[in-house]
Write a protein that holds these residues in place. Structure first.
Motif, PDB file in Angstrom:
ATOM      1  N   ILE A 190      -4.677  69.604 -11.146  1.00 22.71           N
ATOM      2  CA  ILE A 190      -4.550  70.686 -12.128  1.00 22.71           C
ATOM      3  C   ILE A 190      -3.437  71.612 -11.659  1.00 22.71           C
ATOM      4  CG2 ILE A 190      -5.703  72.625 -13.265  1.00 22.71           C
ATOM      5  CD1 ILE A 190      -8.383  71.178 -12.632  1.00 22.71           C
ATOM      6  N   ILE A 191      -2.396  71.755 -12.477  1.00 15.73           N
ATOM      7  CA  ILE A 191      -1.326  72.719 -12.209  1.00 15.73           C
ATOM      8  C   ILE A 191      -1.706  73.985 -12.957  1.00 15.73           C
ATOM      9  CG2 ILE A 191       1.130  73.229 -12.443  1.00 15.73           C
ATOM     10  CD1 ILE A 191       1.690  70.250 -12.310  1.00 15.73           C
ATOM     11  N   LEU A 192      -2.008  75.030 -12.227  1.00 11.19           N
ATOM     12  CA  LEU A 192      -2.704  76.193 -12.784  1.00 11.19           C
ATOM     13  C   LEU A 192      -1.888  77.470 -12.587  1.00 11.19           C
ATOM     14  CD1 LEU A 192      -5.378  77.337 -13.988  1.00 11.19           C
ATOM     15  CD2 LEU A 192      -6.249  77.433 -11.648  1.00 11.19           C
ATOM     16  N   ASP A 193      -1.496  78.089 -13.694  1.00 14.06           N
ATOM     17  CA  ASP A 193      -0.782  79.354 -13.613  1.00 14.06           C
ATOM     18  C   ASP A 193      -1.738  80.465 -13.181  1.00 14.06           C
ATOM     19  OD1 ASP A 193       1.376  81.077 -13.809  1.00 14.06           O
ATOM     20  OD2 ASP A 193       0.996  81.536 -15.909  1.00 14.06           O
ATOM     21  N   LEU A 230      -3.521  67.935 -15.503  1.00 10.39           N
ATOM     22  CA  LEU A 230      -3.713  68.991 -16.496  1.00 10.39           C
ATOM     23  C   LEU A 230      -2.815  70.163 -16.132  1.00 10.39           C
ATOM     24  CD1 LEU A 230      -5.218  70.364 -18.870  1.00 10.39           C
ATOM     25  CD2 LEU A 230      -6.934  71.122 -17.198  1.00 10.39           C
ATOM     26  N   ILE A 231      -1.967  70.584 -17.065  1.00 11.60           N
ATOM     27  CA  ILE A 231      -1.120  71.760 -16.886  1.00 11.60           C
ATOM     28  C   ILE A 231      -1.735  72.919 -17.657  1.00 11.60           C
ATOM     29  CG2 ILE A 231       1.176  72.759 -17.299  1.00 11.60           C
ATOM     30  CD1 ILE A 231       2.279  69.876 -17.211  1.00 11.60           C
ATOM     31  N   VAL A 232      -2.055  73.995 -16.958  1.00 16.10           N
ATOM     32  CA  VAL A 232      -2.599  75.193 -17.607  1.00 16.10           C
ATOM     33  C   VAL A 232      -1.557  76.288 -17.454  1.00 16.10           C
ATOM     34  CG1 VAL A 232      -4.584  76.724 -17.820  1.00 16.10           C
ATOM     35  CG2 VAL A 232      -4.900  74.431 -16.866  1.00 16.10           C
ATOM     36  N   GLU A 233      -0.800  76.521 -18.512  1.00 19.58           N
ATOM     37  CA  GLU A 233       0.364  77.422 -18.459  1.00 19.58           C
ATOM     38  C   GLU A 233       0.590  77.994 -19.846  1.00 19.58           C
ATOM     39  OE1 GLU A 233       3.056  79.697 -18.000  1.00 19.58           O
ATOM     40  OE2 GLU A 233       3.073  78.566 -16.101  1.00 19.58           O
ATOM     41  N   ASP A 234       0.632  79.338 -19.963  1.00 14.68           N
ATOM     42  CA  ASP A 234       0.786  79.961 -21.276  1.00 14.68           C
ATOM     43  C   ASP A 234       2.227  80.065 -21.730  1.00 14.68           C
ATOM     44  OD1 ASP A 234       1.107  81.891 -19.187  1.00 14.68           O
ATOM     45  OD2 ASP A 234       0.963  83.490 -20.677  1.00 14.68           O
ATOM     46  N   ILE A 291      -0.215  63.369 -18.785  1.00 17.25           N
ATOM     47  CA  ILE A 291      -0.196  64.829 -18.859  1.00 17.25           C
ATOM     48  C   ILE A 291      -1.005  65.348 -20.041  1.00 17.25           C
ATOM     49  CG2 ILE A 291       1.272  66.877 -19.005  1.00 17.25           C
ATOM     50  CD1 ILE A 291       1.725  65.198 -16.479  1.00 17.25           C
ATOM     51  N   GLU A 292      -1.785  66.407 -19.802  1.00 21.41           N
ATOM     52  CA  GLU A 292      -2.379  67.202 -20.866  1.00 21.41           C
ATOM     53  C   GLU A 292      -2.061  68.669 -20.589  1.00 21.41           C
ATOM     54  OE1 GLU A 292      -6.518  66.366 -21.421  1.00 21.41           O
ATOM     55  OE2 GLU A 292      -6.159  64.278 -21.940  1.00 21.41           O
ATOM     56  N   ILE A 293      -1.978  69.465 -21.653  1.00 23.76           N
ATOM     57  CA  ILE A 293      -1.585  70.874 -21.528  1.00 23.76           C
ATOM     58  C   ILE A 293      -2.636  71.772 -22.166  1.00 23.76           C
ATOM     59  CG2 ILE A 293       0.187  72.601 -22.040  1.00 23.76           C
ATOM     60  CD1 ILE A 293       2.207  70.360 -22.356  1.00 23.76           C
ATOM     61  N   ALA A 294      -2.897  72.892 -21.502  1.00 21.30           N
ATOM     62  CA  ALA A 294      -3.690  73.978 -22.085  1.00 21.30           C
ATOM     63  C   ALA A 294      -2.853  75.248 -21.983  1.00 21.30           C
ATOM     64  CB  ALA A 294      -5.009  74.153 -21.352  1.00 21.30           C
TER      65      ALA A 294
END
Length: 227
Positions: free
Chosen positions: A48-51, A4-8, A27-30
């Protein structure tokens, strides 16, 4: 591996998704913190790749809440601020590692591999079954040193069976591990991919059926000669 990539930042998120997707990751993106937190709670993500800086809920808060709720996913924090305070704060919140923007994609990939090895120290980059090898660093499958050209989904499926060599996998488990919530396939799709693997391996010279049907349950790796 399901990520899960959490990146604006739309450009960064999509570049990451495209790069990691080519490496056979799911991959999923938020694009905001609240959506990222909700997905992390619902989804079965390995990483989780988290910004750090996100709208609606920042990365530190997300990390703290996930760890409080016993989330076991690996967390790799992204930060644009190269300060010890940010790094310490992220690690104290429960992140497993961090990387500073801007970053090289190959470096990010190396960090992901290192985290995977740390989380599963018994796993190696080379998976074997009879004379078949799957190299997770090179993303290659060979039978008797002959390269077998699998599709990305076939590769992911074969890797899943090699990792879970002593486990029967239902179609539901396979779908949950290898497809995102936006692309959930029909169960017949799983059957078609397994047929594709068998056919390509047979053409490469492997006569033994590597994946067995377990009637009424699912599939498992043929344990006769696995290692």
């Amino acid at each position: 591996m399901k990520i899960l990539i959490v990146e604006d930042d739309l450009r960064i998120a999509q570049n990451l998704a495209e790069f990691l997707g080519k490496k056979h990751y799911i991959i999923e993106i938020a694009y905001d913190g609240e959506t990222g937190y909700d997905l992390a709670q619902m989804g079965n993500y390995d990483l989780i790749i988290l910004d750090l800086t996100l709208p609606k809920m920042d990365g530190i808060t997300i990390c703290q809440k996930l760890r409080k709720n016993k989330c076991q996913s690996l967390i790799l924090m992204l930060t644009a601020r190269d300060t010890n305070l940010d790094q310490v704060t992220g690690l104290d919140a429960g992140a497993d590692d961090y990387i500073i923007k801007p970053f090289d994609l190959q470096l990010l990939l190396a960090r992901i591999r290192a985290l995977s090895r740390r989380n599963s120290p018994h796993l190696t980059s080379i998976k074997t079954w009879e004379d078949l090898t799957l190299d997770t660093n090179k993303y290659e499958v060979k039978y008797q040193d002959k390269l077998v050209n699998l599709s990305p989904k076939e590769y992911q499926l074969l890797e899943l069976f090699l990792i879970n060599c002593d486990r029967t996998l239902t179609k539901e488990i396979i779908i949950d591990q290898l497809w995102s919530m936006e692309e959930i396939p029909q169960e017949e799709t799983v059957k078609a991919h397994i047929k594709g693997i068998r056919k390509k391996l047979k053409l490469a010279g492997l006569q033994t059926n590597i994946i067995e049907n377990i009637y009424g349950i699912g599939y498992r790796l043929n344990s006769y000669v696995s290692s």
